[in-house]
Every structure is written in C-alpha cells, then in structure tokens.
Design an enzyme around this catalytic site. Structure first.
Site, PDB file in Angstrom:
ATOM      1  CG  HIS A 128       9.370  50.462  -2.025  1.00 50.62           C
ATOM      2  ND1 HIS A 128       9.631  49.202  -2.486  1.00 50.62           N
ATOM      3  CD2 HIS A 128       8.992  50.288  -0.746  1.00 50.62           C
ATOM      4  CE1 HIS A 128       9.418  48.309  -1.542  1.00 50.62           C
ATOM      5  NE2 HIS A 128       9.032  48.948  -0.478  1.00 50.62           N
ATOM      6  CG  HIS A 166      11.571  48.682   3.406  1.00 52.93           C
ATOM      7  ND1 HIS A 166      10.962  47.838   4.301  1.00 52.93           N
ATOM      8  CD2 HIS A 166      10.714  48.782   2.354  1.00 52.93           C
ATOM      9  CE1 HIS A 166       9.795  47.442   3.811  1.00 52.93           C
ATOM     10  NE2 HIS A 166       9.616  48.009   2.632  1.00 52.93           N
ATOM     11  CD  GLU A 220      11.086  45.043   1.213  1.00 52.54           C
ATOM     12  OE1 GLU A 220      11.103  45.683   0.153  1.00 52.54           O
ATOM     13  OE2 GLU A 220      10.247  44.161   1.485  1.00 52.54           O
ATOM     14  CG  HIS A 263       6.138  51.247   2.569  1.00 47.83           C
ATOM     15  ND1 HIS A 263       5.569  51.028   1.327  1.00 47.83           N
ATOM     16  CD2 HIS A 263       6.934  50.191   2.823  1.00 47.83           C
ATOM     17  CE1 HIS A 263       5.998  49.859   0.865  1.00 47.83           C
ATOM     18  NE2 HIS A 263       6.831  49.336   1.743  1.00 47.83           N
ATOM     19  CG  ASP A 302      21.186  56.618   1.890  1.00 45.36           C
ATOM     20  OD1 ASP A 302      20.333  55.956   2.498  1.00 45.36           O
ATOM     21  OD2 ASP A 302      21.973  57.413   2.449  1.00 45.36           O
ATOM     22  CG  HIS A 303      18.195  59.445   3.109  1.00 44.21           C
ATOM     23  ND1 HIS A 303      19.303  58.719   3.504  1.00 44.21           N
ATOM     24  CD2 HIS A 303      17.481  59.698   4.231  1.00 44.21           C
ATOM     25  CE1 HIS A 303      19.260  58.559   4.815  1.00 44.21           C
ATOM     26  NE2 HIS A 303      18.164  59.138   5.287  1.00 44.21           N
ATOM     27  CB  CYS A 325       3.893  47.031   0.191  1.00 40.96           C
ATOM     28  SG  CYS A 325       4.745  46.179   1.526  1.00 40.96           S
TER      29      CYS A 325
END
Length: 135
Positions: free
Chosen positions: A15, A42, A125, A40, A80-81, A34
């Site tokens: 994100h 998490h 996070e 980037h 996810d991904h 961020c």
C-alpha cells in the site's frame, strides 16, 4: 456463559499512504516512508475474535473450520498479495491505513457472521504496531 474463540490468519499486501488533496511535501511530512510512490508492503497478521454461547450439542461457540473458510474467502483471497490502493475496491478512495483496513475487514466479516456473535478484529501491521476494531 459466553466464551471467546480466536482465529489467526495472515496476508501480505502492499500500500501507499497518501492524501491526494495534500501537497507532496505534506504527504511526505505526515506519512514519511509509507508515502513511497512505488508502494511498500507488510506481512499482516489478522486475529478474529468471536464471542458467544457454547452450543450444548457441539460444545463449540463457532465451528473454527467454517470461520477459517469465511476469513479465507472474504479477506485473504481479496487482500493477499494485492496492492490495496490499486487492487481492492474498498480502498479506491480510502487511504489504506491500518485503522481503515481493520474497519473494512470488520464490515466484510460482520456481513458474513450471524449478529448473535460479538465480533472483534485485531490487525497487526508489524510486530509492534496493531489496531483493534471495535475498540
């Protein structure tokens, strides 16, 4: 008597924290690293808590296989991904902060789980930064 049951899952997402109404300088000042325009990521840890009465026939509050299936179908498969800013419709116009992500997850799961169960979501996070909803 009520008992709480917990299910942990994880997903990996990218994100960028950014407010399009602000200048680049203000976005950098508020969001720092961020705000990377290249995004980037998490490794999020999700904890879903359901609270309810123990069923006298099964001994369960909630069937954990069913809960896992719901979480995987409605959250993991969706997040996810993925790049949250670009790939997840809920964040098209919503900054994907941990606070906003946990609220979105709660709303999605609340629609899938009978309201007789109290629902609480924790989202990690990082190992040190996490949010909870409802508070």
């Amino acid at each position: 008597m009520k008992v709480s049951v917990f299910r942990k899952e994880q997903f990996n997402s990218a994100h960028r924290l950014f407010n399009p109404e602000w200048s680049d300088e203000k976005n950098d000042r508020i969001f720092g690293k961020c705000n990377n325009p290249n995004f980037h990521g998490h490794n999020y840890e999700l904890v879903v808590r359901l609270t309810g009465e123990v069923d006298t026939e099964t001994g369960y509050v909630y069937d954990m296989k069913i809960l896992s299936d719901i979480i995987n179908e409605h959250i993991i498969d969706r997040f996810d991904h993925k790049n949250l800013n670009l790939d997840v419709k809920e964040f098209k116009n919503l900054n994907p902060t941990a606070e906003n992500i946990v609220i979105v997850i709660y709303r999605i799961l609340r629609d899938q789980i009978d309201s007789r169960y109290d629902l609480k979501i924790q989202l990690y996070e990082t190992k040190r930064n996490f949010v909870e909803y409802p508070a």
